[in-house]
Scaffold this motif. Structure first.
Motif, PDB file in Angstrom:
ATOM      1  N   LEU A 215      44.044  32.090  35.165  1.00 46.02           N
ATOM      2  CA  LEU A 215      43.008  31.808  36.159  1.00 46.02           C
ATOM      3  C   LEU A 215      41.694  31.344  35.540  1.00 46.02           C
ATOM      4  N   THR A 216      41.276  32.001  34.466  1.00 37.10           N
ATOM      5  CA  THR A 216      39.975  31.707  33.882  1.00 37.10           C
ATOM      6  C   THR A 216      40.085  31.455  32.381  1.00 37.10           C
ATOM      7  N   ASP A 217      39.186  30.622  31.881  1.00 37.80           N
ATOM      8  CA  ASP A 217      39.096  30.372  30.441  1.00 37.80           C
ATOM      9  C   ASP A 217      38.168  31.368  29.760  1.00 37.80           C
ATOM     10  N   HIS A 218      37.677  32.354  30.549  1.00 37.10           N
ATOM     11  CA  HIS A 218      36.738  33.372  30.068  1.00 37.10           C
ATOM     12  C   HIS A 218      35.423  32.730  29.609  1.00 37.10           C
ATOM     13  N   ALA A 219      35.136  31.572  30.147  1.00 36.92           N
ATOM     14  CA  ALA A 219      33.890  30.869  29.803  1.00 36.92           C
ATOM     15  C   ALA A 219      33.398  30.118  31.048  1.00 36.92           C
ATOM     16  N   SER A 220      33.083  28.845  30.889  1.00 37.03           N
ATOM     17  CA  SER A 220      32.484  28.062  31.972  1.00 37.03           C
ATOM     18  C   SER A 220      33.470  27.607  33.030  1.00 37.03           C
ATOM     19  N   GLY A 221      34.767  27.715  32.724  1.00 35.07           N
ATOM     20  CA  GLY A 221      35.787  27.177  33.618  1.00 35.07           C
ATOM     21  C   GLY A 221      36.212  25.773  33.238  1.00 35.07           C
ATOM     22  N   LEU A 222      35.508  25.175  32.278  1.00 36.64           N
ATOM     23  CA  LEU A 222      35.786  23.782  31.897  1.00 36.64           C
ATOM     24  C   LEU A 222      36.369  23.634  30.492  1.00 36.64           C
ATOM     25  N   THR A 223      36.458  24.732  29.731  1.00 35.38           N
ATOM     26  CA  THR A 223      36.850  24.578  28.325  1.00 35.38           C
ATOM     27  C   THR A 223      38.301  24.118  28.177  1.00 35.38           C
ATOM     28  N   CYS A 224      39.220  24.655  28.991  1.00 33.71           N
ATOM     29  CA  CYS A 224      40.616  24.206  28.906  1.00 33.71           C
ATOM     30  C   CYS A 224      40.747  22.759  29.358  1.00 33.71           C
ATOM     31  N   LEU A 225      40.052  22.411  30.422  1.00 35.30           N
ATOM     32  CA  LEU A 225      40.061  21.027  30.898  1.00 35.30           C
ATOM     33  C   LEU A 225      39.520  20.087  29.830  1.00 35.30           C
ATOM     34  N   GLU A 226      38.495  20.513  29.122  1.00 39.79           N
ATOM     35  CA  GLU A 226      37.903  19.681  28.070  1.00 39.79           C
ATOM     36  C   GLU A 226      38.901  19.438  26.941  1.00 39.79           C
ATOM     37  N   ILE A 227      39.628  20.483  26.542  1.00 31.72           N
ATOM     38  CA  ILE A 227      40.640  20.328  25.486  1.00 31.72           C
ATOM     39  C   ILE A 227      41.737  19.370  25.929  1.00 31.72           C
ATOM     40  N   ILE A 228      42.241  19.577  27.126  1.00 26.89           N
ATOM     41  CA  ILE A 228      43.343  18.762  27.647  1.00 26.89           C
ATOM     42  C   ILE A 228      42.940  17.293  27.741  1.00 26.89           C
ATOM     43  N   ILE A 229      41.751  17.049  28.272  1.00 28.05           N
ATOM     44  CA  ILE A 229      41.309  15.676  28.492  1.00 28.05           C
ATOM     45  C   ILE A 229      40.921  14.993  27.179  1.00 28.05           C
ATOM     46  N   SER A 230      40.193  15.706  26.316  1.00 26.62           N
ATOM     47  CA  SER A 230      39.690  15.084  25.086  1.00 26.62           C
ATOM     48  C   SER A 230      40.815  14.725  24.110  1.00 26.62           C
ATOM     49  N   GLN A 231      41.936  15.457  24.171  1.00 24.44           N
ATOM     50  CA  GLN A 231      43.032  15.197  23.244  1.00 24.44           C
ATOM     51  C   GLN A 231      44.165  14.372  23.855  1.00 24.44           C
ATOM     52  N   ALA A 232      44.051  14.072  25.121  1.00 26.45           N
ATOM     53  CA  ALA A 232      45.164  13.426  25.834  1.00 26.45           C
ATOM     54  C   ALA A 232      45.523  12.056  25.278  1.00 26.45           C
ATOM     55  N   SER A 233      44.544  11.309  24.823  1.00 27.09           N
ATOM     56  CA  SER A 233      44.807   9.936  24.359  1.00 27.09           C
ATOM     57  C   SER A 233      45.825   9.893  23.225  1.00 27.09           C
ATOM     58  N   LYS A 234      45.848  10.941  22.404  1.00 25.78           N
ATOM     59  CA  LYS A 234      46.785  10.983  21.277  1.00 25.78           C
ATOM     60  C   LYS A 234      48.239  11.127  21.736  1.00 25.78           C
ATOM     61  N   TYR A 235      48.422  11.533  22.990  1.00 23.16           N
ATOM     62  CA  TYR A 235      49.770  11.821  23.488  1.00 23.16           C
ATOM     63  C   TYR A 235      50.172  10.930  24.660  1.00 23.16           C
ATOM     64  N   LEU A 236      49.300  10.013  25.036  1.00 27.30           N
ATOM     65  CA  LEU A 236      49.580   9.094  26.143  1.00 27.30           C
ATOM     66  C   LEU A 236      49.877   7.694  25.632  1.00 27.30           C
ATOM     67  N   LYS A 237      50.807   7.033  26.286  1.00 27.11           N
ATOM     68  CA  LYS A 237      51.046   5.624  26.015  1.00 27.11           C
ATOM     69  C   LYS A 237      49.851   4.820  26.533  1.00 27.11           C
ATOM     70  N   PRO A 238      49.616   3.634  25.993  1.00 32.80           N
ATOM     71  CA  PRO A 238      48.568   2.774  26.552  1.00 32.80           C
ATOM     72  C   PRO A 238      48.802   2.557  28.043  1.00 32.80           C
ATOM     73  N   GLY A 239      47.751   2.735  28.826  1.00 34.36           N
ATOM     74  CA  GLY A 239      47.880   2.623  30.273  1.00 34.36           C
ATOM     75  C   GLY A 239      48.447   3.858  30.925  1.00 34.36           C
ATOM     76  N   GLY A 240      48.781   4.894  30.120  1.00 32.92           N
ATOM     77  CA  GLY A 240      49.360   6.130  30.645  1.00 32.92           C
ATOM     78  C   GLY A 240      48.384   6.883  31.533  1.00 32.92           C
ATOM     79  N   LEU A 241      48.951   7.721  32.400  1.00 30.74           N
ATOM     80  CA  LEU A 241      48.156   8.430  33.415  1.00 30.74           C
ATOM     81  C   LEU A 241      47.993   9.899  33.058  1.00 30.74           C
ATOM     82  N   ILE A 242      46.786  10.416  33.212  1.00 30.44           N
ATOM     83  CA  ILE A 242      46.539  11.846  33.132  1.00 30.44           C
ATOM     84  C   ILE A 242      46.006  12.307  34.480  1.00 30.44           C
ATOM     85  N   ALA A 243      46.495  13.457  34.960  1.00 30.56           N
ATOM     86  CA  ALA A 243      46.018  14.031  36.221  1.00 30.56           C
ATOM     87  C   ALA A 243      45.869  15.532  36.037  1.00 30.56           C
ATOM     88  N   VAL A 244      44.698  16.065  36.399  1.00 31.49           N
ATOM     89  CA  VAL A 244      44.443  17.502  36.250  1.00 31.49           C
ATOM     90  C   VAL A 244      43.929  18.075  37.561  1.00 31.49           C
TER      91      VAL A 244
END
Length: 286
Positions: A215-244
Protein backbone atom coordinates in the motif's frame (compact mmCIF):
# COMPACT_ATOMS: atom_id res chain seq x y z
CA UNK A 1 -37.94 -23.92 21.53
CA UNK A 2 -34.68 -24.08 19.58
CA UNK A 3 -32.90 -21.16 17.91
CA UNK A 4 -34.09 -20.34 14.39
CA UNK A 5 -31.09 -21.02 12.16
CA UNK A 6 -32.90 -20.43 8.88
CA UNK A 7 -31.27 -18.27 6.24
CA UNK A 8 -34.20 -15.86 6.45
CA UNK A 9 -33.78 -15.48 10.20
CA UNK A 10 -30.01 -15.02 10.02
CA UNK A 11 -30.34 -12.35 7.34
CA UNK A 12 -32.96 -10.57 9.43
CA UNK A 13 -30.96 -10.68 12.66
CA UNK A 14 -27.49 -9.71 11.43
CA UNK A 15 -26.05 -6.24 11.89
CA UNK A 16 -24.27 -6.52 8.54
CA UNK A 17 -25.59 -4.69 5.47
CA UNK A 18 -27.92 -7.08 3.58
CA UNK A 19 -25.69 -7.33 0.49
CA UNK A 20 -22.64 -8.26 2.60
CA UNK A 21 -24.58 -10.83 4.62
CA UNK A 22 -25.82 -12.47 1.43
CA UNK A 23 -22.29 -12.73 0.01
CA UNK A 24 -20.99 -14.36 3.20
CA UNK A 25 -23.94 -16.73 3.54
CA UNK A 26 -23.64 -17.71 -0.11
CA UNK A 27 -20.00 -18.56 0.55
CA UNK A 28 -21.02 -20.83 3.44
CA UNK A 29 -23.76 -22.50 1.37
CA UNK A 30 -21.18 -23.33 -1.28
CA UNK A 31 -18.64 -24.51 1.30
CA UNK A 32 -20.96 -26.71 3.37
CA UNK A 33 -23.69 -27.74 0.95
CA UNK A 34 -22.31 -27.09 -2.56
CA UNK A 35 -25.31 -24.84 -3.16
CA UNK A 36 -25.23 -21.75 -5.35
CA UNK A 37 -26.13 -18.24 -4.23
CA UNK A 38 -29.61 -18.69 -5.70
CA UNK A 39 -30.39 -20.98 -2.76
CA UNK A 40 -30.62 -17.86 -0.60
CA UNK A 41 -33.71 -16.86 -2.56
CA UNK A 42 -35.16 -20.26 -3.38
CA UNK A 43 -34.62 -21.89 0.03
CA UNK A 44 -34.53 -19.08 2.57
CA UNK A 45 -36.29 -21.36 5.09
CA UNK A 46 -33.32 -23.74 4.99
CA UNK A 47 -31.56 -24.08 8.34
CA UNK A 48 -27.80 -24.24 8.75
CA UNK A 49 -26.31 -27.21 10.53
CA UNK A 50 -24.29 -26.66 13.71
CA UNK A 51 -20.90 -26.40 11.95
CA UNK A 52 -22.18 -24.05 9.25
CA UNK A 53 -23.83 -21.87 11.91
CA UNK A 54 -20.59 -21.75 13.91
CA UNK A 55 -18.75 -20.70 10.74
CA UNK A 56 -21.41 -18.05 10.11
CA UNK A 57 -21.01 -16.50 13.57
CA UNK A 58 -17.23 -16.45 13.12
CA UNK A 59 -17.26 -14.90 9.65
CA UNK A 60 -20.00 -12.45 10.66
CA UNK A 61 -17.99 -11.24 13.67
CA UNK A 62 -14.85 -10.84 11.57
CA UNK A 63 -16.71 -8.73 9.03
CA UNK A 64 -18.27 -6.62 11.80
CA UNK A 65 -14.70 -5.97 12.97
CA UNK A 66 -13.93 -4.68 9.48
CA UNK A 67 -12.04 -7.58 7.92
CA UNK A 68 -12.41 -7.44 4.12
CA UNK A 69 -15.00 -9.71 2.54
CA UNK A 70 -12.46 -10.82 -0.07
CA UNK A 71 -10.20 -12.24 2.65
CA UNK A 72 -13.12 -13.88 4.46
CA UNK A 73 -14.32 -15.75 1.38
CA UNK A 74 -10.81 -16.09 -0.10
CA UNK A 75 -11.54 -14.77 -3.56
CA UNK A 76 -12.24 -11.67 -5.64
CA UNK A 77 -13.53 -11.19 -9.16
CA UNK A 78 -11.32 -9.13 -11.45
CA UNK A 79 -11.68 -8.43 -15.18
CA UNK A 80 -13.42 -11.69 -16.19
CA UNK A 81 -11.38 -13.94 -13.91
CA UNK A 82 -11.70 -14.97 -10.26
CA UNK A 83 -8.62 -14.72 -8.08
CA UNK A 84 -7.70 -16.37 -4.83
CA UNK A 85 -6.76 -13.68 -2.32
CA UNK A 86 -5.38 -13.79 1.21
CA UNK A 87 -3.93 -11.26 3.68
CA UNK A 88 -0.52 -11.57 1.97
CA UNK A 89 -1.70 -9.73 -1.14
CA UNK A 90 -3.55 -6.56 -2.02
CA UNK A 91 -7.23 -7.04 -2.86
CA UNK A 92 -7.66 -6.33 -6.61
CA UNK A 93 -9.77 -3.23 -7.25
CA UNK A 94 -11.87 -2.02 -10.19
CA UNK A 95 -9.58 0.92 -10.95
CA UNK A 96 -6.71 -1.49 -11.63
CA UNK A 97 -8.75 -2.97 -14.47
CA UNK A 98 -7.84 0.26 -16.29
CA UNK A 99 -4.27 -1.03 -16.60
CA UNK A 100 -5.52 -4.32 -18.04
CA UNK A 101 -7.65 -2.50 -20.61
CA UNK A 102 -4.69 -0.30 -21.57
CA UNK A 103 -2.47 -3.35 -21.96
CA UNK A 104 -5.03 -5.27 -24.02
CA UNK A 105 -5.54 -2.34 -26.37
CA UNK A 106 -1.79 -2.10 -26.97
CA UNK A 107 -1.50 -5.87 -27.43
CA UNK A 108 -4.12 -5.73 -30.18
CA UNK A 109 -2.25 -2.91 -31.91
CA UNK A 110 1.04 -4.81 -31.75
CA UNK A 111 -0.59 -8.03 -33.00
CA UNK A 112 -1.61 -6.25 -36.21
CA UNK A 113 1.87 -4.83 -36.76
CA UNK A 114 4.58 -7.14 -35.39
CA UNK A 115 2.96 -10.16 -33.71
CA UNK A 116 3.10 -11.30 -30.08
CA UNK A 117 3.59 -8.60 -27.47
CA UNK A 118 5.96 -9.01 -24.52
CA UNK A 119 4.32 -7.71 -21.34
CA UNK A 120 5.87 -7.02 -17.92
CA UNK A 121 3.72 -6.72 -14.77
CA UNK A 122 5.81 -5.22 -11.97
CA UNK A 123 4.60 -6.00 -8.42
CA UNK A 124 2.01 -8.55 -9.48
CA UNK A 125 0.54 -9.35 -6.04
CA UNK A 126 -2.23 -11.91 -6.58
CA UNK A 127 -1.34 -11.96 -10.27
CA UNK A 128 -4.38 -9.87 -11.19
CA UNK A 129 -2.98 -7.81 -14.07
CA UNK A 130 -0.76 -10.51 -15.57
CA UNK A 131 -3.41 -13.24 -15.40
CA UNK A 132 -6.23 -11.05 -16.70
CA UNK A 133 -4.06 -10.18 -19.71
CA UNK A 134 -2.98 -13.79 -20.27
CA UNK A 135 -6.63 -14.85 -20.08
CA UNK A 136 -7.82 -12.28 -22.62
CA UNK A 137 -4.78 -12.25 -24.94
CA UNK A 138 -3.44 -15.80 -25.48
CA UNK A 139 -0.73 -14.56 -27.84
CA UNK A 140 0.87 -12.25 -25.26
CA UNK A 141 4.16 -13.29 -23.61
CA UNK A 142 3.73 -12.23 -19.97
CA UNK A 143 6.29 -11.84 -17.18
CA UNK A 144 5.18 -10.99 -13.64
CA UNK A 145 7.42 -9.98 -10.74
CA UNK A 146 7.05 -9.43 -7.02
CA UNK A 147 9.40 -9.03 -4.08
CA UNK A 148 7.11 -11.00 -1.76
CA UNK A 149 7.45 -14.79 -1.86
CA UNK A 150 4.00 -15.04 -0.24
CA UNK A 151 2.44 -12.96 -2.99
CA UNK A 152 4.17 -14.98 -5.71
CA UNK A 153 2.91 -18.23 -4.18
CA UNK A 154 -0.66 -16.91 -4.34
CA UNK A 155 -0.16 -15.59 -7.89
CA UNK A 156 1.24 -18.91 -9.09
CA UNK A 157 -1.61 -20.80 -7.42
CA UNK A 158 -4.05 -18.52 -9.25
CA UNK A 159 -2.24 -19.14 -12.53
CA UNK A 160 -2.47 -22.91 -12.06
CA UNK A 161 -6.13 -22.82 -11.07
CA UNK A 162 -6.95 -20.71 -14.13
CA UNK A 163 -4.90 -22.93 -16.44
CA UNK A 164 -2.53 -20.07 -17.21
CA UNK A 165 0.61 -21.34 -15.46
CA UNK A 166 2.34 -22.09 -18.76
CA UNK A 167 1.49 -18.64 -20.10
CA UNK A 168 2.96 -16.41 -17.38
CA UNK A 169 6.54 -16.44 -16.10
CA UNK A 170 6.79 -15.42 -12.43
CA UNK A 171 10.04 -14.14 -10.99
CA UNK A 172 11.02 -12.73 -7.58
CA UNK A 173 12.82 -9.48 -6.92
CA UNK A 174 12.51 -5.78 -6.24
CA UNK A 175 11.05 -4.20 -9.38
CA UNK A 176 13.51 -4.62 -12.28
CA UNK A 177 15.98 -6.51 -10.08
CA UNK A 178 13.73 -9.54 -10.65
CA UNK A 179 14.74 -9.61 -14.32
CA UNK A 180 17.90 -11.59 -14.97
CA UNK A 181 18.24 -11.10 -18.70
CA UNK A 182 18.19 -8.31 -21.25
CA UNK A 183 14.70 -8.94 -22.60
CA UNK A 184 13.00 -5.81 -23.88
CA UNK A 185 9.27 -5.48 -23.40
CA UNK A 186 6.58 -3.90 -25.54
CA UNK A 187 4.51 -3.02 -22.47
CA UNK A 188 5.30 -2.37 -18.81
CA UNK A 189 2.37 -2.23 -16.38
CA UNK A 190 2.47 -1.61 -12.64
CA UNK A 191 0.21 -0.88 -9.69
CA UNK A 192 2.87 -0.10 -7.07
CA UNK A 193 2.51 1.11 -3.46
CA UNK A 194 1.59 4.78 -3.82
CA UNK A 195 -0.10 5.82 -0.57
CA UNK A 196 2.03 8.25 1.41
CA UNK A 197 3.29 7.27 4.84
CA UNK A 198 0.92 8.40 7.61
CA UNK A 199 -1.96 8.86 5.15
CA UNK A 200 -5.20 8.63 7.13
CA UNK A 201 -6.63 6.12 4.63
CA UNK A 202 -4.16 3.48 5.86
CA UNK A 203 -6.12 3.34 9.14
CA UNK A 204 -9.54 3.06 7.51
CA UNK A 205 -11.67 0.36 5.86
CA UNK A 206 -10.13 -2.64 4.13
CA UNK A 207 -6.69 -1.02 4.04
CA UNK A 208 -6.22 -1.74 7.76
CA UNK A 209 -6.04 -5.46 6.95
CA UNK A 210 -4.02 -5.40 3.72
CA UNK A 211 -0.22 -5.83 3.57
CA UNK A 212 1.29 -2.44 4.35
CA UNK A 213 4.18 -2.98 1.92
CA UNK A 214 1.68 -3.28 -0.94
CA UNK A 215 0.00 0.00 0.00
CA UNK A 216 2.68 2.51 0.97
CA UNK A 217 6.32 3.17 0.16
CA UNK A 218 6.72 4.43 3.75
CA UNK A 219 7.63 7.81 2.28
CA UNK A 220 5.97 10.33 -0.07
CA UNK A 221 3.98 7.75 -2.02
CA UNK A 222 6.02 8.48 -5.15
CA UNK A 223 9.31 6.66 -4.53
CA UNK A 224 8.25 3.32 -6.09
CA UNK A 225 6.69 5.12 -9.04
CA UNK A 226 9.91 7.09 -9.50
CA UNK A 227 12.01 3.90 -9.59
CA UNK A 228 9.66 2.18 -12.03
CA UNK A 229 9.42 5.15 -14.37
CA UNK A 230 13.06 6.29 -14.25
CA UNK A 231 14.40 2.81 -15.08
CA UNK A 232 11.73 1.75 -17.56
CA UNK A 233 13.59 2.89 -20.69
CA UNK A 234 16.24 0.21 -20.14
CA UNK A 235 13.56 -2.48 -20.39
CA UNK A 236 11.25 -1.06 -23.06
CA UNK A 237 11.52 -1.42 -26.80
CA UNK A 238 11.62 1.84 -28.77
CA UNK A 239 8.07 3.15 -28.90
CA UNK A 240 7.14 0.77 -26.05
CA UNK A 241 4.35 1.67 -23.64
CA UNK A 242 4.51 2.13 -19.88
CA UNK A 243 1.32 2.48 -17.81
CA UNK A 244 1.16 2.93 -14.03
CA UNK A 245 -1.62 3.32 -11.50
CA UNK A 246 -1.35 6.14 -8.99
CA UNK A 247 -3.28 7.90 -6.23
CA UNK A 248 -6.22 10.17 -7.00
CA UNK A 249 -4.14 13.30 -6.34
CA UNK A 250 -0.83 12.24 -7.92
CA UNK A 251 -1.54 12.69 -11.62
CA UNK A 252 0.55 15.83 -12.16
CA UNK A 253 3.50 14.43 -10.19
CA UNK A 254 3.46 11.17 -12.17
CA UNK A 255 3.16 12.99 -15.50
CA UNK A 256 6.23 15.02 -14.50
CA UNK A 257 8.14 11.83 -13.67
CA UNK A 258 7.31 10.56 -17.16
CA UNK A 259 8.42 13.81 -18.75
CA UNK A 260 11.64 13.95 -16.71
CA UNK A 261 12.45 10.43 -17.91
CA UNK A 262 12.14 11.59 -21.55
CA UNK A 263 8.94 9.70 -22.35
CA UNK A 264 6.50 11.12 -24.88
CA UNK A 265 2.79 10.76 -25.69
CA UNK A 266 1.95 11.13 -21.99
CA UNK A 267 -1.73 10.58 -21.20
CA UNK A 268 -3.90 10.18 -18.12
CA UNK A 269 -6.67 7.61 -17.65
CA UNK A 270 -9.85 8.24 -15.64
CA UNK A 271 -11.67 5.84 -13.33
CA UNK A 272 -15.46 5.48 -13.22
CA UNK A 273 -15.66 8.44 -10.84
CA UNK A 274 -13.87 10.63 -13.38
CA UNK A 275 -10.65 10.84 -11.36
CA UNK A 276 -7.24 10.38 -12.97
CA UNK A 277 -5.83 7.03 -11.80
CA UNK A 278 -3.35 6.00 -14.50
CA UNK A 279 -0.67 7.63 -16.60
CA UNK A 280 0.64 6.13 -19.84
CA UNK A 281 3.64 7.15 -21.92
CA UNK A 282 5.96 5.83 -24.63
CA UNK A 283 9.69 5.45 -24.99
CA UNK A 284 11.17 7.54 -27.76
CA UNK A 285 12.13 5.75 -30.95
CA UNK A 286 15.91 5.48 -31.19
Amino acid sequence: MGQDLSLRSLLSATLLPPNEARILLAHLLDKHYQLSRSALLAHDDMELNAQAFEDWKFIESKRLEGEPIAYLIGKRGFHNIELKVAPGVLIPRPETELLVDIGLCEIKRIAKETGAAKVLDLGTGSGAIALAIAHEAPSAIVTATDLSSEALAIAMANAKRLGLDSRVQFTQGNWYDALNDKTLFDIILSNPPYIANQDIHLTQGDLRFEPISALTDHASGLTCLEIIISQASKYLKPGGLIAVEHGFDQSEAVEKLMSDSKFFDINKGLDLAGKSRTVTARKVHS
